[in-house]
Scaffold this active site. Structure first.
Site, PDB file in Angstrom:
ATOM      1  N   ASP A   1       0.017   5.032   1.233  1.00 15.30           N
ATOM      2  CA  ASP A   1      -0.140   6.150   2.214  1.00 15.30           C
ATOM      3  C   ASP A   1      -0.151   5.491   3.695  1.00 15.30           C
ATOM      4  O   ASP A   1      -0.848   4.223   3.850  1.00 15.30           O
ATOM      5  CB  ASP A   1      -1.262   6.895   2.018  1.00 15.30           C
TER       6      ASP A   1
ATOM      7  N   ASP B   1       0.813  -1.218   0.071  1.00 13.29           N
ATOM      8  CA  ASP B   1       0.060   0.013  -0.183  1.00 13.29           C
ATOM      9  C   ASP B   1       0.836   1.337  -0.172  1.00 13.29           C
ATOM     10  O   ASP B   1       2.031   1.084   0.375  1.00 13.29           O
ATOM     11  CB  ASP B   1      -0.853  -0.077   1.294  1.00 13.29           C
TER      12      ASP B   1
ATOM     13  N   ASP C   1      -1.755  -0.206   5.821  1.00 12.54           N
ATOM     14  CA  ASP C   1      -2.488   0.176   7.142  1.00 12.54           C
ATOM     15  C   ASP C   1      -3.738   0.635   7.283  1.00 12.54           C
ATOM     16  O   ASP C   1      -4.033   1.016   8.124  1.00 12.54           O
ATOM     17  CB  ASP C   1      -1.453   1.429   7.155  1.00 12.54           C
TER      18      ASP C   1
END
Ligand SMILES: O=P(O)(O)OC[C@H]1O[C@H](O[C@H]2O[C@H](CO)[C@@H](O)[C@H](O)[C@H]2O)[C@H](O)[C@@H](O)[C@@H]1O
Length: 363
Positions: free
Chosen positions: A110, A108, A301
């Site tokens: 960000d 991922d 996240d």
């Protein structure tokens, strides 16, 4: 004495779950038309309240089940770490599980490769992280899966040897330069399952910019096949207004749905496509149809990464790693606390691979 009774209406959310029941007082004298309007108003208010609660809880949801909330915070944390140990501490077990298989990395952006910052346009990737991702991509097929527009994330990552899946996997492109022989000649693979939504997304983006322009700190980001409405810099007193404005626009677009990330409302097509489906697509594009050949590792996240963690868990494939400092409900197997630990994990993978390539073959 009132002449009222309560009507409870249970509805279904566009993306599957059950909406909170609507309970509205019905006066016997209401016409069907009045009742319809009242129902619409009540539904609008209930949906707003539901979005607002979810905004407050932020993302992904912290552990909130009754068996753990009665425990002191330190016990919750240690119980969570037992169930989702650090991927750094479990490094040997992870690489041992890859014996005879090709590790494939899914990352991922960000909050995983770049720390969360207030301004989404300034979420730059630190130089050392870029070096770590570049090295990993030299030894393992590597893909970035993000909610962002693919071009935008490329402008941050700037590495040509990777797969990029933008707009939550609705915009997939293969490496622009050949990277060793693991991409099976599928250079430039392109998949856009939501292309018919482009004009609609553009229209909604403009409407949302207009509707939120007076809310201080709100920011609308066009991610090509989806739109993000950021509220990280909006005073909490205005969160209800932002939720209301977003819903008022979405009400005109039944083919779009609302999901949430870290201090962001995300508007996307109702098609059954997410980071989990994109992960499956990429594994196939890479030629890994046989689960015995590959060990996918997905690091993320956010709530949207849970779709990918779930695919791995349901298929008994590889490992999901959640980046989080606090206990959260997750389908990931392991955890890392922050992007600097992600970088450390990637470096260790590269070191391990280099050593294993040098090791003499015994026997
Ligand atoms: O799938 P991801 O790569 O995690 O993208 C999800 C969203 O990330 C970005 O927003 C998040 O990061 C920003 C910069 O640190 C932060 O300001 C924001 O509060 C976070 O939600 C991106 O701007 C969004 O468009 C993505 O949907």
């Amino acid at each position: 004495m009132t002449n009222q009774q309560n009507v409870v209406v249970v509805d279904v959310k566009p993306h599957g779950g059950v909406k909170p029941p609507l309970s509205l007082p019905v006066a016997k004298s209401f016409s069907p038309q009045d009742l319809k309007l009242l129902l619409m108003k009540k539904r609008f208010e209930t949906e707003n309240a539901w979005v607002l609660d979810s905004m407050r809880a932020s993302s992904p949801s912290r552990i909130s089940n009754p068996t753990t909330t009665s425990l002191p915070e330190t016990d919750v944390k240690s119980s969570w770490i037992v169930h989702h140990p650090s991927a750094l501490n479990m490094f040997e077990q992870i690489v041992t599980a890859s014996k005879g298989k090709q590790i494939a990395m899914f990352l991922d952006y960000d909050g995983t490769l770049s720390p969360i910052v207030e301004d989404p346009d300034r979420a730059f990737m630190p130089r050392e992280m870029r070096a770590a991702v570049r090295d990993v991509s030299r030894y393992f097929p590597t893909a970035i899966l993000t909610g962002r527009c693919r071009d935008k994330v490329y402008s941050f990552v700037k590495l040509s040897g990777l797969y990029y899946a933008g707009s939550h996997g609705m915009d997939i492109k293969g490496p622009s330069k050949s990277c060793k022989d693991y991409n099976n000649g599928k250079q430039g693979v392109l998949f856009q399952p939501a292309s018919e939504f482009l004009p609609m997304i553009d229209e909604v983006y403009k409407a949302l910019v207009e509707k939120t322009k007076s809310i201080s700190g709100a920011k609308v980001e066009n991610n090509k096949f989806c739109v993000s409405v950021h509220y990280r810099c909006v005073d909490e007193k205005s969160w209800a207004t932002i939720a209301e404005q977003v819903r008022s626009v979405l009400n005109h677009y039944p083919k779009l749905k609302l999901t949430q990330g870290r201090k962001v409302l995300e508007i996307r097509p109702t098609i059954k496509w997410d980071k989990g489906r994109a992960l499956e697509f990429l594994l196939e594009a890479l030629g890994y149809n046989n689960p015995n050949d590959v060990l996918p590792i997905y690091i993320g996240d956010d709530r949207t990464d849970e779709d990918a963690f779930k695919v791995l868990r349901d298929r008994g494939l590889g490992f999901g790693i959640l980046v989080s400092k606090i206990p959260k409900e997750t389908n990931a197997s392991y955890s890392l606390q922050e992007p600097s630990e992600v970088k450390e994990f990637l470096r260790r993978l590269v070191e391990w691979k280099k050593l294993s390539l040098q090791a003499p073959i015994i026997g």
